[in-house]
Write a protein that holds these residues in place. Structure first.
Motif, PDB file in Angstrom:
ATOM      1  N   LYS A 188       0.845  -1.194   0.000  1.00  0.00           N
ATOM      2  CA  LYS A 188       0.000   0.000   0.000  1.00  0.00           C
ATOM      3  C   LYS A 188       0.882   1.246   0.000  1.00  0.00           C
ATOM      4  O   LYS A 188       1.836   1.339   0.782  1.00  0.00           O
ATOM      5  N   ILE A 189       0.559   2.172  -0.890  1.00  0.00           N
ATOM      6  CA  ILE A 189       1.224   3.476  -0.920  1.00  0.00           C
ATOM      7  C   ILE A 189       0.176   4.503  -0.540  1.00  0.00           C
ATOM      8  O   ILE A 189      -0.788   4.726  -1.278  1.00  0.00           O
ATOM      9  N   VAL A 190       0.348   5.097   0.619  1.00  0.00           N
ATOM     10  CA  VAL A 190      -0.646   6.017   1.169  1.00  0.00           C
ATOM     11  C   VAL A 190      -0.074   7.432   1.097  1.00  0.00           C
ATOM     12  O   VAL A 190       0.923   7.748   1.760  1.00  0.00           O
ATOM     13  N   LEU A 197       4.557  10.536   1.850  1.00  0.00           N
ATOM     14  CA  LEU A 197       3.753   9.331   1.699  1.00  0.00           C
ATOM     15  C   LEU A 197       4.352   8.199   2.514  1.00  0.00           C
ATOM     16  O   LEU A 197       5.489   8.266   2.977  1.00  0.00           O
ATOM     17  N   GLU A 198       3.561   7.155   2.679  1.00  0.00           N
ATOM     18  CA  GLU A 198       3.978   5.994   3.453  1.00  0.00           C
ATOM     19  C   GLU A 198       3.829   4.741   2.602  1.00  0.00           C
ATOM     20  O   GLU A 198       2.818   4.561   1.923  1.00  0.00           O
ATOM     21  N   VAL A 199       4.837   3.885   2.630  1.00  0.00           N
ATOM     22  CA  VAL A 199       4.785   2.595   1.952  1.00  0.00           C
ATOM     23  C   VAL A 199       4.577   1.526   3.017  1.00  0.00           C
ATOM     24  O   VAL A 199       5.397   1.361   3.918  1.00  0.00           O
ATOM     25  N   SER A 204       5.614  -3.804   7.903  1.00  0.00           N
ATOM     26  CA  SER A 204       6.618  -2.783   7.580  1.00  0.00           C
ATOM     27  C   SER A 204       5.941  -1.495   7.122  1.00  0.00           C
ATOM     28  O   SER A 204       5.053  -1.516   6.260  1.00  0.00           O
ATOM     29  N   LYS A 205       6.382  -0.367   7.693  1.00  0.00           N
ATOM     30  CA  LYS A 205       5.886   0.944   7.293  1.00  0.00           C
ATOM     31  C   LYS A 205       7.072   1.873   7.085  1.00  0.00           C
ATOM     32  O   LYS A 205       7.851   2.100   8.002  1.00  0.00           O
ATOM     33  N   ILE A 206       7.197   2.387   5.865  1.00  0.00           N
ATOM     34  CA  ILE A 206       8.334   3.245   5.527  1.00  0.00           C
ATOM     35  C   ILE A 206       7.806   4.610   5.114  1.00  0.00           C
ATOM     36  O   ILE A 206       7.010   4.722   4.181  1.00  0.00           O
ATOM     37  N   TRP A 207       8.252   5.643   5.814  1.00  0.00           N
ATOM     38  CA  TRP A 207       7.812   7.003   5.517  1.00  0.00           C
ATOM     39  C   TRP A 207       8.780   7.670   4.550  1.00  0.00           C
ATOM     40  O   TRP A 207      10.002   7.578   4.707  1.00  0.00           O
ATOM     41  N   CYS A 208       8.234   8.341   3.534  1.00  0.00           N
ATOM     42  CA  CYS A 208       9.043   9.086   2.575  1.00  0.00           C
ATOM     43  C   CYS A 208       8.604  10.548   2.608  1.00  0.00           C
ATOM     44  O   CYS A 208       7.475  10.865   2.186  1.00  0.00           O
TER      45      CYS A 208
END
Length: 288
Positions: A188-190, A197-199, A204-208
């Protein structure tokens, strides 16, 4: 659909648009093999849309036209001082209702089945029974399914689409609460607007963080540019479904964010492509 741009109350331009249109024609301009499967009217608006696809290098043999259908049109109203835009399905000049999008049906689906069975990536931002079947066919053939909804609509269709999707990209303003516990088996790309955005991939949650724009004239199309960067990266890497994960995807996400930031300096959803061209965009995609 055909996007008609009105800057500060005055008509200024029109071009192919809608998220699906923006993503596909941008990828075609980047010399990717793009084949839109859609229905258009046998009208001047449809002529304009097909011309843009042809000029970008897209394969247009799966675009079907009907004299009983009007090609879809959307008005974008832009305030250039603030960079704020809004959309309308009414003509700002006449107040008449603008024609809406009509999805493909069984004839268009049947004709496109050989294409769908062989495609590398299937992109959709809307659903119908035929679009869902197209998605199912592409996934069965090994395609990465990239689904970018703006609303749930028919909940049954939506749940089936989530089960088929490899990547689901959506805005936190529109769907985050509804999808928090759904789409468990896909990436999911939120998106969170100007924040970033967050992947999400399982636990796993990766913030960009967003990349700062040097100039903000129009934020329209920013999300589409992120999708273009991701899909272009996926096509370059040629990852199989089993190899793809959220951490791997970050390189494509950041490439798309660079496009989104640069696109803000121009009016219209694809202003960057119009003013700087594909070679410059390619340099942004591969920047470090």
């Amino acid at each position: 659909m055909l996007d008609r741009l009105y800057q500060d109350g005055r008509f200024s331009d029109e071009s192919l648009g809608g998220s699906c249109g923006n993503v596909l024609v941008s990828l075609a301009m980047l010399h990717r093999a793009v084949a839109p499967v859609l229905r258009l009217g046998l009208d001047l608006e449809g002529d304009r849309l097909i011309t843009e696809f042809c000029e970008a290098g897209a394969i247009v043999s799966h675009i079907h036209r009907s004299p009983n259908l009007r090609s879809p049109v959307l008005a974008e109203k832009l305030d250039t001082a603030s960079g704020v835009h809004r959309f309308s399905f009414k003509c700002p000049e006449t107040d008449a209702d603008l024609p809406r999008y009509e999805p493909i049906g069984e004839p268009e689906l049947t004709e496109a089945l050989p294409l769908l069975e062989e495609c590398a990536i299937f992109y959709a931002d809307r659903l119908s029974e035929s679009i869902l079947e197209a998605m199912r066919t592409a996934r069965a053939g090994g395609a990465i399914v990239f689904f970018e909804p703006s609303e749930i609509g028919d909940s049954t269709l939506f749940e089936h689409a989530l089960a088929l999707a490899t990547i689901v990209k959506y805005s936190s303003d529109r769907l985050d609460d509804e999808l928090e516990e759904m789409a468990a088996n896909c990436i999911k790309i939120v998106t969170h607007g100007s924040s970033g955005l967050e992947v999400r991939d399982g636990s796993s949650k990766i913030w960009c963080n967003a990349i700062n724009a040097s100039e903000v004239r129009d934020t329209c199309g920013s999300g589409d540019m992120v999708s273009v960067g991701i899909i272009d990266w996926l096509l370059t890497e040629e990852l199989s479904l089993g190899e793809l994960n959220g951490q791997e995807l970050i390189a494509g996400v950041v490439a798309g964010q660079r496009l989104a930031a640069a696109n803000c300096a121009y009016a219209g959803a694809r202003g960057l492509f119009k003013h700087r061209g594909a070679s410059y965009i390619r340099s942004l995609l591969h920047a470090e």
